[in-house]
Design an enzyme around this catalytic site. Structure first.
Site, PDB file in Angstrom:
ATOM      1  N   ASP A  15       7.891  97.109  75.772  1.00 48.38           N
ATOM      2  CA  ASP A  15       7.101  95.926  75.429  1.00 48.38           C
ATOM      3  C   ASP A  15       7.331  95.668  73.944  1.00 48.38           C
ATOM      4  O   ASP A  15       6.787  96.373  73.093  1.00 48.38           O
ATOM      5  CB  ASP A  15       5.618  96.191  75.714  1.00 48.38           C
ATOM      6  CG  ASP A  15       4.706  95.086  75.185  1.00 48.38           C
ATOM      7  OD1 ASP A  15       5.222  94.004  74.835  1.00 48.38           O
ATOM      8  OD2 ASP A  15       3.476  95.304  75.126  1.00 48.38           O
ATOM      9  N   LYS A  76       9.085  88.292  65.951  1.00 47.14           N
ATOM     10  CA  LYS A  76       9.025  87.658  67.267  1.00 47.14           C
ATOM     11  C   LYS A  76       8.690  86.169  67.155  1.00 47.14           C
ATOM     12  O   LYS A  76       9.016  85.382  68.047  1.00 47.14           O
ATOM     13  CB  LYS A  76       7.982  88.386  68.125  1.00 47.14           C
ATOM     14  CG  LYS A  76       8.015  88.050  69.607  1.00 47.14           C
ATOM     15  CD  LYS A  76       7.114  89.000  70.360  1.00 47.14           C
ATOM     16  CE  LYS A  76       7.018  88.662  71.828  1.00 47.14           C
ATOM     17  NZ  LYS A  76       6.185  89.633  72.559  1.00 47.14           N
ATOM     18  N   GLU A 181       5.978  89.192  80.262  1.00 48.37           N
ATOM     19  CA  GLU A 181       4.916  90.141  79.946  1.00 48.37           C
ATOM     20  C   GLU A 181       3.756  90.109  80.952  1.00 48.37           C
ATOM     21  O   GLU A 181       3.334  91.168  81.435  1.00 48.37           O
ATOM     22  CB  GLU A 181       4.412  89.886  78.516  1.00 48.37           C
ATOM     23  CG  GLU A 181       5.445  90.265  77.468  1.00 48.37           C
ATOM     24  CD  GLU A 181       5.217  89.650  76.105  1.00 48.37           C
ATOM     25  OE1 GLU A 181       6.033  89.894  75.199  1.00 48.37           O
ATOM     26  OE2 GLU A 181       4.232  88.895  75.952  1.00 48.37           O
ATOM     27  N   ASP A 220      -2.990  86.972  79.012  1.00 51.70           N
ATOM     28  CA  ASP A 220      -2.282  87.838  78.063  1.00 51.70           C
ATOM     29  C   ASP A 220      -2.353  87.242  76.659  1.00 51.70           C
ATOM     30  O   ASP A 220      -1.596  86.338  76.307  1.00 51.70           O
ATOM     31  CB  ASP A 220      -0.824  87.989  78.519  1.00 51.70           C
ATOM     32  CG  ASP A 220      -0.029  88.960  77.657  1.00 51.70           C
ATOM     33  OD1 ASP A 220      -0.576  89.446  76.646  1.00 51.70           O
ATOM     34  OD2 ASP A 220       1.130  89.237  77.989  1.00 51.70           O
TER      35      ASP A 220
END
Length: 623
Positions: A15, A76, A181, A220
């Protein structure tokens, strides 16, 4: 490569988060979350460049507050984006490190390292984190690791997905597959839920009868990205994604920024001094705000106390949970609106959702949980560890792809969807959709287009991803020219455009002239947010070089520690010695060694080892 690998080779799930990363592996017929060298099950997604070393993970995060300009985080939020992207420009105002425009509108991070100014792409920074996660797994497993499944936000576009895959390649990993994810978290829930009731006959019967097919909404909310996914899980083994929605630029980091902005305002109000130009002060403040935010998840009040924050002024203020919620309420409302949009896309009523799963550290915020419970009229599911669920699911997929024969891996079936519509620009900058959003993948779809003027000999194919009617309002993935169209009146010459999406969500576009059969494929280059093969190969070599440097640094650090221990042991012995030539000789040797250490910070391992052996020889002679 996408598919099975050597059955005996370990395959890990990673992850790669905005703020924290996690790695897991299938071992002893179950998933194990792998702790790092600090014993922590998650590792900060941070890289720091000091004068003589490069730090990754916990060490980098600890340095970030003291030297923010050389501590890189949020890679990211840059990966797969253009420098001119509005989100990149917005974040550049908040980042303490420098970002410049590279060739073809690519953002580059600039740091000072070993006395030189270095430039890095986001892919390179991310690859450093992936190397760290790879090494954590290798230490734990005691064997080299090559194969991995890496997760990406559900709402990442094609460029962002490909750039993440490039980062894996640079890190020396064979990226077997990338999965979303929330989907990985749903896999974790499906397997965990299945195993937790397997030993209870009555509950097992109830699960089979009432929960053979359940609808799960995964919420999420991480450090930098936000995703909502709705999946149908059948018998804990078939996972069908029905719809996804989200924002690749919304998360805990934004909540921190609001707190920082408020503290800066308070400081100016109270002392009439502006903190915004003091990067170190802002770095310390950001660190303190993040800590306070975490405290506010279990307490109604947190204190922020920083000595000599700016111009020697101490800063102290109480931060209430109510104030935190007020500052971020627009973000929280946006999250709920996204959930409602996802339900609409899935054509599903709230009452049809059996479980709401919380994933990502920011879901610990009480207000977020409260708003979700009010929306669905029931409690949300907290059975998963929000920090580890994504890596858990990725490791299950990695085990399956590597040929694991355990029933939980063997029976796993994942049916995913494309998060955004894909199509091409037609006359008048109109976005013509070929693959609608939430289409199950892998898929191959096509559409026939015709010439727009007489004797047209070529057509410019511009591929976009997004939901806007005007093509230029969407994300340009790439472009190419279809040549050798046969001369014909407008509309008579036709060509077919095929969109093919593989299991990784990577897109290939092919055009075919219907009358001649000639084809032309889309080639993604750096111009379109991708790295060339040569650039990736260069970065792989750089990654190897940095690995050797890091290993050499660790080796020398251990030698210096041993030398220091040697000095310490000698001093202990000297306490019980009588004054004389022997004691004087040892004192001189220690003084000489200490002076050498202070003046030779960049000395090699061999020289450090040499001084240790010299001291040991003196010590032996005198005893």
């Amino acid at each position: 490569m996408d598919g099975a690998s050597d059955n005996n080779a370990p395959a890990i799930g990673i992850d790669l988060g905005t703020t924290y990363s996690c790695v897991a592996v299938w071992k002893h017929d179950r998933i194990e979350i792998i702790p790092n060298d600090q014993g922590n099950r998650t590792t900060p997604t941070c890289v720091a460049f000091a004068d003589a070393e490069r730090l990754i993970g916990d060490g980098a995060k600890n340095q970030a507050a003291m030297d923010p300009a050389s501590s890189i985080f949020d890679a990211k939020r840059l990966i797969g984006r253009r420098f001119s992207d509005a989100k990149v420009q917005e974040n550049m105002k908040l980042w303490p490190f420098k970002v410049i425009e590279g060739p073809d509108d690519t953002p580059k991070i600039v740091v000072s390292y070993k006395g030189e100014e270095k430039e890095f792409l986001a892919e390179e920074i991310s690859s450093m984190i992936l190397v760290k996660m790879k090494e954590i797994a290798e230490v734990y497993l005691g064997t080299p690791v090559k194969n991995a499944v890496i997760t990406v936000p559900a709402y990442f576009n094609d460029s962002q997905r490909q750039a993440t895959k490039d980062a894996g390649t640079i890190a020396g990993l064979n990226v077997m597959r990338m999965i979303k994810e929330p989907t990985a978290a749903a896999i974790a829930y499906g397997l965990d839920n299945k195993s937790s009731i397997s030993g209870k006959i009555s509950e097992l019967f109830r699960f089979k009868q009432l929960r053979k097919k359940i609808n799960v909404l995964v919420f999420d909310l991480g450090g930098g990205t936000f995703d909502v996914s709705i999946l149908t899980i059948e018998e804990g083994k078939t996972f069908a994604v029905k719809a996804v929605a989200g924002d690749t630029h919304l998360g805990g980091r934004d909540f921190d920024n609001r707190m920082v902005d408020h503290c800066v305002w308070e400081f100016k109000r109270k002392w009439n001094k502006d903190l915004t130009g003091n990067k170190r002060a802002l770095g310390r403040l950001r660190f303190a705000c993040e800590k306070a935010k975490r405290i506010l998840s279990w307490s109604t009040q947190a204190s922020i106390e920083l000595d000599a924050l700016h111009d020697g002024i101490d800063f102290c203020m109480k931060f209430s949970r109510a104030k935190f919620e007020e500052l971020n309420m627009d973000f929280f409302k946006k999250c709920i609106e996204t959930v409602e949009a996802c339900l609409k896309d899935a054509k599903m009523k709230k009452s049809c959702v059996n479980k709401v799963l919380l994933v990502g550290g920011s879901t610990r915020i009480p207000k977020v949980q409260c708003m979700l419970q009010e929306l669905f009229g029931r409690k949300v599911c907290k059975s998963l560890n929000p920090d580890e669920a994504v890596a858990y699911g990725a490791a299950v997929m990695a085990a399956k792809l590597s040929g694991n024969t355990h029933k939980s891996c063997r029976d796993l079936v994942l049916l995913d969807v494309t998060p955004l519509s894909l199509g091409i620009q037609t006359k008048g900058e109109v976005f013509s959709v070929v693959v609608p959003r939430n289409t199950p993948i892998p898929t191959k779809k096509s559409k026939i287009y015709e010439t727009t003027c007489d004797d047209q000999s070529s057509a410019s194919i511009k591929v976009y991803q997004g939901e806007r009617a005007r093509s230029t309002d969407n994300h340009l993935l790439g472009k190419y020219t279809l040549c050798d169209l046969p001369p014909a009146p407008k509309g008579d010459s036709k060509f077919n455009v095929f969109f093919e999406i593989d299991a990784n969500g990577i897109l290939t576009v092919t055009s075919e002239i219907i009358s001649t059969g000639k084809t032309q494929k889309l080639t993604i280059t750096k111009e379109h947010g991708r790295l060339s093969k040569e650039e990736i190969e260069d970065m792989v070599e750089d990654a190897k070089k940095y690995k050797e440097e890091d290993q050499e640094f660790i080796k020398k650090a251990k030698a210096l520690r041993a030398l220091d221990d040697c000095i310490y042991d000698m001093k202990k012995k000297m306490k019980n010695m009588e004054k004389g030539d022997k004691l004087k000789k040892m004192e001189n040797a220690i003084a000489e060694t200490t002076k050498w250490i202070e003046g030779n910070k960049d000395a090699s391992f061999d020289k450090v080892q040499g001084w240790k052996e010299y001291l040991e020889s003196i010590s032996v002679q005198e005893f």
